[in-house]
Motif scaffolding. Sequence first.
Motif, mmCIF file in Angstrom:
data_model
loop_
_atom_site.group_PDB
_atom_site.id
_atom_site.type_symbol
_atom_site.label_atom_id
_atom_site.label_comp_id
_atom_site.label_asym_id
_atom_site.label_seq_id
_atom_site.Cartn_x
_atom_site.Cartn_y
_atom_site.Cartn_z
ATOM 1 N N LEU A 116 0.826 -1.195 0.000
ATOM 2 C CA LEU A 116 0.000 0.000 0.000
ATOM 3 C C LEU A 116 0.871 1.260 0.000
ATOM 4 O O LEU A 116 2.054 1.213 0.320
ATOM 5 C CB LEU A 116 -0.926 0.011 1.219
ATOM 6 N N ALA A 117 0.247 2.368 -0.346
ATOM 7 C CA ALA A 117 0.958 3.642 -0.375
ATOM 8 C C ALA A 117 0.005 4.752 0.049
ATOM 9 O O ALA A 117 -1.224 4.577 0.064
ATOM 10 C CB ALA A 117 1.509 3.927 -1.773
ATOM 11 N N LEU A 118 0.566 5.895 0.411
ATOM 12 C CA LEU A 118 -0.211 7.077 0.753
ATOM 13 C C LEU A 118 -0.410 7.944 -0.476
ATOM 14 O O LEU A 118 0.505 8.097 -1.298
ATOM 15 C CB LEU A 118 0.513 7.898 1.828
ATOM 16 N N ALA A 119 -1.582 8.537 -0.602
ATOM 17 C CA ALA A 119 -1.876 9.473 -1.692
ATOM 18 C C ALA A 119 -2.413 10.761 -1.096
ATOM 19 O O ALA A 119 -3.318 10.733 -0.253
ATOM 20 C CB ALA A 119 -2.887 8.869 -2.662
ATOM 21 N N GLY A 120 -1.860 11.887 -1.533
ATOM 22 C CA GLY A 120 -2.294 13.190 -1.043
ATOM 23 C C GLY A 120 -3.187 13.895 -2.050
ATOM 24 O O GLY A 120 -2.705 14.435 -3.051
ATOM 25 N N HIS A 121 -4.476 13.863 -1.814
ATOM 26 C CA HIS A 121 -5.460 14.570 -2.643
ATOM 27 C C HIS A 121 -6.511 15.155 -1.706
ATOM 28 O O HIS A 121 -6.848 14.542 -0.688
ATOM 29 C CB HIS A 121 -6.159 13.630 -3.630
ATOM 30 N N GLY A 122 -7.064 16.294 -2.063
ATOM 31 C CA GLY A 122 -8.127 16.863 -1.248
ATOM 32 C C GLY A 122 -9.408 16.055 -1.318
ATOM 33 O O GLY A 122 -10.203 16.054 -0.379
ATOM 34 N N HIS A 123 -9.624 15.385 -2.449
ATOM 35 C CA HIS A 123 -10.804 14.532 -2.635
ATOM 36 C C HIS A 123 -10.340 13.296 -3.380
ATOM 37 O O HIS A 123 -9.527 13.375 -4.312
ATOM 38 C CB HIS A 123 -11.874 15.272 -3.442
ATOM 39 N N ASP A 124 -10.830 12.136 -2.984
ATOM 40 C CA ASP A 124 -10.444 10.885 -3.627
ATOM 41 C C ASP A 124 -10.748 10.973 -5.123
ATOM 42 O O ASP A 124 -11.908 11.117 -5.521
ATOM 43 C CB ASP A 124 -11.212 9.719 -2.997
ATOM 44 N N PRO A 125 -9.732 10.900 -5.976
ATOM 45 C CA PRO A 125 -9.980 11.061 -7.411
ATOM 46 C C PRO A 125 -10.494 9.802 -8.086
ATOM 47 O O PRO A 125 -10.901 9.859 -9.256
ATOM 48 C CB PRO A 125 -8.590 11.421 -7.957
ATOM 49 N N TRP A 126 -10.489 8.655 -7.387
ATOM 50 C CA TRP A 126 -10.773 7.382 -8.033
ATOM 51 C C TRP A 126 -12.072 6.734 -7.585
ATOM 52 O O TRP A 126 -12.835 6.227 -8.408
ATOM 53 C CB TRP A 126 -9.638 6.385 -7.753
ATOM 54 N N ARG A 127 -12.313 6.709 -6.270
ATOM 55 C CA ARG A 127 -13.320 5.803 -5.720
ATOM 56 C C ARG A 127 -14.523 6.548 -5.159
ATOM 57 O O ARG A 127 -14.403 7.666 -4.683
ATOM 58 C CB ARG A 127 -12.676 4.940 -4.626
ATOM 59 N N ARG A 128 -15.669 5.915 -5.204
ATOM 60 C CA ARG A 128 -16.889 6.483 -4.639
ATOM 61 C C ARG A 128 -16.832 6.407 -3.112
ATOM 62 O O ARG A 128 -16.137 5.558 -2.544
ATOM 63 C CB ARG A 128 -18.120 5.722 -5.143
ATOM 64 N N PRO A 129 -17.571 7.288 -2.409
ATOM 65 C CA PRO A 129 -17.564 7.248 -0.945
ATOM 66 C C PRO A 129 -18.047 5.905 -0.423
ATOM 67 O O PRO A 129 -19.057 5.368 -0.879
ATOM 68 C CB PRO A 129 -18.533 8.371 -0.555
ATOM 69 N N ARG A 130 -17.301 5.380 0.532
ATOM 70 C CA ARG A 130 -17.664 4.091 1.136
ATOM 71 C C ARG A 130 -17.167 4.091 2.568
ATOM 72 O O ARG A 130 -15.969 4.190 2.811
ATOM 73 C CB ARG A 130 -17.018 2.946 0.355
ATOM 74 N N ARG A 131 -18.088 4.013 3.527
ATOM 75 C CA ARG A 131 -17.689 4.035 4.933
ATOM 76 C C ARG A 131 -17.173 2.670 5.346
ATOM 77 O O ARG A 131 -17.876 1.671 5.247
ATOM 78 C CB ARG A 131 -18.864 4.462 5.816
ATOM 79 N N LEU A 132 -15.931 2.669 5.846
ATOM 80 C CA LEU A 132 -15.293 1.428 6.264
ATOM 81 C C LEU A 132 -15.310 1.235 7.777
ATOM 82 O O LEU A 132 -15.186 0.103 8.249
ATOM 83 C CB LEU A 132 -13.841 1.393 5.770
ATOM 84 N N LEU A 133 -15.428 2.305 8.531
ATOM 85 C CA LEU A 133 -15.398 2.204 9.987
ATOM 86 C C LEU A 133 -16.816 2.042 10.521
ATOM 87 O O LEU A 133 -17.675 2.912 10.343
ATOM 88 C CB LEU A 133 -14.754 3.445 10.607
ATOM 89 N N ASP A 134 -17.059 0.942 11.195
ATOM 90 C CA ASP A 134 -18.386 0.653 11.751
ATOM 91 C C ASP A 134 -18.381 1.029 13.229
ATOM 92 O O ASP A 134 -18.264 0.167 14.110
ATOM 93 C CB ASP A 134 -18.715 -0.829 11.560
ATOM 94 N N GLU A 135 -18.491 2.319 13.486
ATOM 95 C CA GLU A 135 -18.502 2.839 14.849
ATOM 96 C C GLU A 135 -19.757 3.690 15.050
ATOM 97 O O GLU A 135 -20.244 4.320 14.094
ATOM 98 C CB GLU A 135 -17.255 3.678 15.121
#
Length: 425
Positions: A116-135
Amino acid sequence: MPATSQHTGTSEPITETAAEDHIQGICFKTGPPRHIGVELEWFLHDPHDPARPVGPARLTAAVDGLRTLFLRSRLTTEPGGQLELSSLPATSLTACVNAAAADLESVRHRLRQDGLALAGHGHDPWRRPRRLLDEPRYAAMETYFDRAGPAGRSMMCSTASVQVCLDSGTAEPGPFGLGRRWLLAHLLGAVLVAAFANSPLSGGRPTGWKSTRQAVWAALDPGRTLAPAAGPDPRAAWTAYALDAPVLCIRGDEAPWTVPEGLTFRQWVRSGVHRPPTAADLDYHLSTLFPPVRPRGYLELRMIDAQSGRDGWIVPLAVATALFDDAAASEIAYRAVKPLADAAGAGPAPRNPLWRRAARHGLADPELHATAVTCFAAAREALPRLGASDDVQALVADFTERFVLRGRCPADDLLDAFLTKENHS
């Protein structure tokens, strides 16, 4: 997480007067500016397939690995899986940069082992919003924001920023006075949005905004994301803002938490509906307010897009620090931005015309471009006085020449790359 007794109503209810005193006591700590901090948000991605979602199991494994590292910064995750590193307060710009950079290098090295790697963007340029944290917190937040449309999910799961944290300033007037620094933060915000706009894409396509992230934030619930009303007393303005902001959720022992509609914290105190709120509930409520400048005992500048590259984040940190913590640079910046903001018309950020122009056009806007040139020149002159290292000064100089002087921002490079790819496909 607070103890159960702090959010089930078994602790002492807070009165309206006590709530006002509490907010004013914790949100603005005054004194000569001495400390600097930075909060860095990043998207996690597979460098061989950036558009491929990083699933919950892979995210959990990667974060568990990172927690084995010795980090000076606090490591947390955002609802969409974004990583956040929050530095400790540092006594100089150089110390802040060195500590955060060392932690980032450790994080990057460990993530490479997981592919994996880090990407610096103000908004995800690739993927649709998806909540991964179930809190419970994020489930409640999703419910709250979904009532007004899709912008809330995009904010939670698809945005990332560089948040610069600076001391509030002195109780006395002057360039380092609380009132002046509070005003400067809101005036200068549009210039920082424009200069560091770095989110022109969503779903792999241009959105029409240089800072899609800022457009998303401007579309959210104004009761918790707009700047407080302008006035000579930041403490009074923020206190009124916080108490009159809608309650996002009422915590309980079990999920899901209650998500009321149209209930301000002031109304909750007066009515005791559901259960009487406590001081812990007030602290939690303050953590759910997201204006572009948030007082947390210091000033948290929240309007800057996450930056690309290994060292891109250093430039907004250095520029903002110079324009606030050097008296001469602060005065130059104030004189440059005040007429521009006045001419653009009234209205709270980030929905006022100047902030919208910044998010839409970046430094292609002629007035924002001219003002940014002045502010960056002042920052560059101030950095040696603040003891900035040669490397930091070189990064700011390179950014100035590559973007600011040419009326460009990082988003323009991303758009150029997109058009080049389109033309060759």
